[in-house]
Design an enzyme around this catalytic site. Structure first.
Site, PDB file in Angstrom:
ATOM      1  CG  HIS A 176      -2.939  25.894  11.968  1.00  0.00           C
ATOM      2  ND1 HIS A 176      -1.870  25.244  12.551  1.00  0.00           N
ATOM      3  CD2 HIS A 176      -2.430  26.530  10.871  1.00  0.00           C
ATOM      4  CE1 HIS A 176      -0.778  25.476  11.860  1.00  0.00           C
ATOM      5  NE2 HIS A 176      -1.085  26.258  10.830  1.00  0.00           N
ATOM      6  CD  GLU A 177      -4.435  28.743   8.400  1.00  0.00           C
ATOM      7  OE1 GLU A 177      -3.788  29.808   8.395  1.00  0.00           O
ATOM      8  OE2 GLU A 177      -3.955  27.669   8.018  1.00  0.00           O
TER       9      GLU A 177
END
Length: 450
Positions: A22-23
């Site tokens: 996600h990051e």
């Protein structure tokens, strides 16, 4: 204790992978958009490991593995020299900021596609959705669903596993009827019409199948021990693999279900169990451990697993696909899971699904531990499901989440000017309170399941 650390380790690995994905989505698009990234962190709190790249970005693995973040240069929180103002996030065009905010959830969806494609290439083994039993007076019984029915489709959606049947049923929540196409035990095709006008998922931990009254076919359980849990009451009493159960408290045993009921009603009571071992009868005196169910009733358990009868021929199938077909299936499955996730959020808001079914970190940890225990393919399926849920959750229009940022940026795109700092700050406070309340409620649900 071993189970606790197994679940914890599986949780950390699963969540670490998903947070990193996600990051990295935010990080990669931010770099492409010309934003200076100050820190890429997996976890919160005290850094355990840190290192820097040639562009000055700090990479951190922190102590609290419950999320992560990408910190970008921003004049609203940093003293930015004039020479770096063009690298600041807040100075980028609104479309660039939209792309950066959306990249995290998008990365989760792309990761789910990849994981599911790998899963289909490796091969998925599952039991065909053949009905084993139907609860009396249930929705399924009223629709004349019969033991032996092989469910082929749910509302014209083809299904090949019980998981697919479950997801298809959940998609029908709120509808007045759900149509099952089945092949009965005689090989005849038939339609079963479920009356779902009053159907709700309003009980904690009651699966959709159980809620409509369908019991999947499972091979019979023998009155024979396949496994004894370490540290359990069964191990302390001397039960061993291969023991055949004969009598419990002087009552002759005829089925595993009968044995379970007798154990459950004798929590923390010294009991008399007679087993057959190497052709001889052996007397054992277990004291079932006790734990409270959701109603506060003490339930006894020994810690044993029975031997299963073999599956009938043709009841288990393995599906394996080539690269292209696996990717297509990965895309379709990810789309279906995403749509279902949004539908479930809507059902939570309308009351079709009870908030008692929300799960938090503990529930995810148990799911991760169980999926790892079942093998690599099961763990891949779990990763894909949680990755989709993480992507959907982050798209919710709460200002502390990516969806909240996107909401502000789209408003800015329409109004041609940013939302005021005061309004954004108020939104962040409200969003934080809502998010904290949801987290606390999910944790309470998790604790109640222990």
């Amino acid at each position: 204790m071993l189970e606790f650390f197994w679940n914890l380790g599986s949780f950390i690995v699963a969540l670490g992978i998903l947070v990193a994905v996600h990051e990295y989505g935010h990080f990669w698009v931010a770099r492409k958009a010309g934003v200076k990234v100050l820190r890429f962190s997996i976890g919160f709190g005290k850094p355990l490991f840190r290192w820097y790249d040639k562009l000055g970005t700090e990479y951190v693995i922190a102590a609290i593995p419950l999320g992560g973040y990408v910190r970008m240069l921003d004049e609203r929180v940093d003293d930015v020299p004039a020479s770096e103002q063009h690298l600041s996030f807040n100075n980028k065009p609104v479309l660039s900021r939209i792309a950066i905010a959306a990249a995290g959830p998008l990365a989760n969806f792309l990761f789910a596609i990849l994981v599911l494609a790998v899963m289909y290439m490796v091969g998925v083994q599952n039991a065909k959705p053949i009905v084993g039993g139907v609860a009396e007076n249930s929705i399924a019984a009223q629709a004349q669903v019969q033991p032996g029915d092989h469910i082929l489709s749910v509302d014209e959606q083809l299904v090949q596993s019980w998981q697919e049947v479950t997801f298809a049923l959940m998609s029908g929540l709120g509808e007045s009827e759900i149509i099952l196409k089945v092949q009965d035990s005689k090989g005849q095709l038939a339609l079963r019409q479920l009356d779902t006008r009053q159907w709700r998922l309003d009980e904690q931990d009651v699966p959709p199948l159980t809620s409509v009254g369908v019991q999947p076919y499972r091979p019979d359980l023998k009155l024979e021990i396949a496994q004894v849990a370490k540290g359990s009451a069964a191990e302390e009493a001397g039960l061993a693999n291969g023991d055949k159960l004969l009598r419990y408290n002087n009552e002759a045993l005829h089925s595993w279900e009968q044995f379970v009921q007798l154990v459950q009603t004798s929590a923390q009571q010294r009991s008399h169990l007679v087993v057959q071992r190497a052709g001889e009868e052996v007397d054992l005196y277990p004291t079932p451990q006790g734990r409270e169910d959701n109603s506060g009733i003490l339930i006894g358990y020994l810690g044993v697993v029975p031997v299963l009868e073999p599956w009938p021929e043709g009841y288990i199938e393995t599906r394996q696909y080539g690269v292209f077909d696996s990717i297509v299936l990965g895309v379709k499955k990810t789309y279906d899971l995403t749509a279902l996730s949004f539908e479930m959020i809507g059902n939570l808001l309308t009351g079709q699904v009870s908030v008692k079914n929300l799960s938090g970190p503990v529930g995810i940890a148990v799911g991760a531990g169980n999926s790892v225990s079942y093998g690599f393919v099961a763990f891949l399926g779990f990763l894909a499901l949680i990755s989709v849920n993480l992507g959907v959750f982050n798209l919710l229009p709460l200002p502390v989440l990516d969806g909240g940022h996107l909401m502000y940026y789209f408003i800015e795109l329409i109004r041609k000017k940013p939302v005021s700092e005061k309004t954004q700050e108020l939104g962040y406070k409200v969003g934080a309170v809502v998010l904290l309340a949801l987290t606390c409620f999910a944790l309470l649900n998790d604790v109640s399941r222990l």
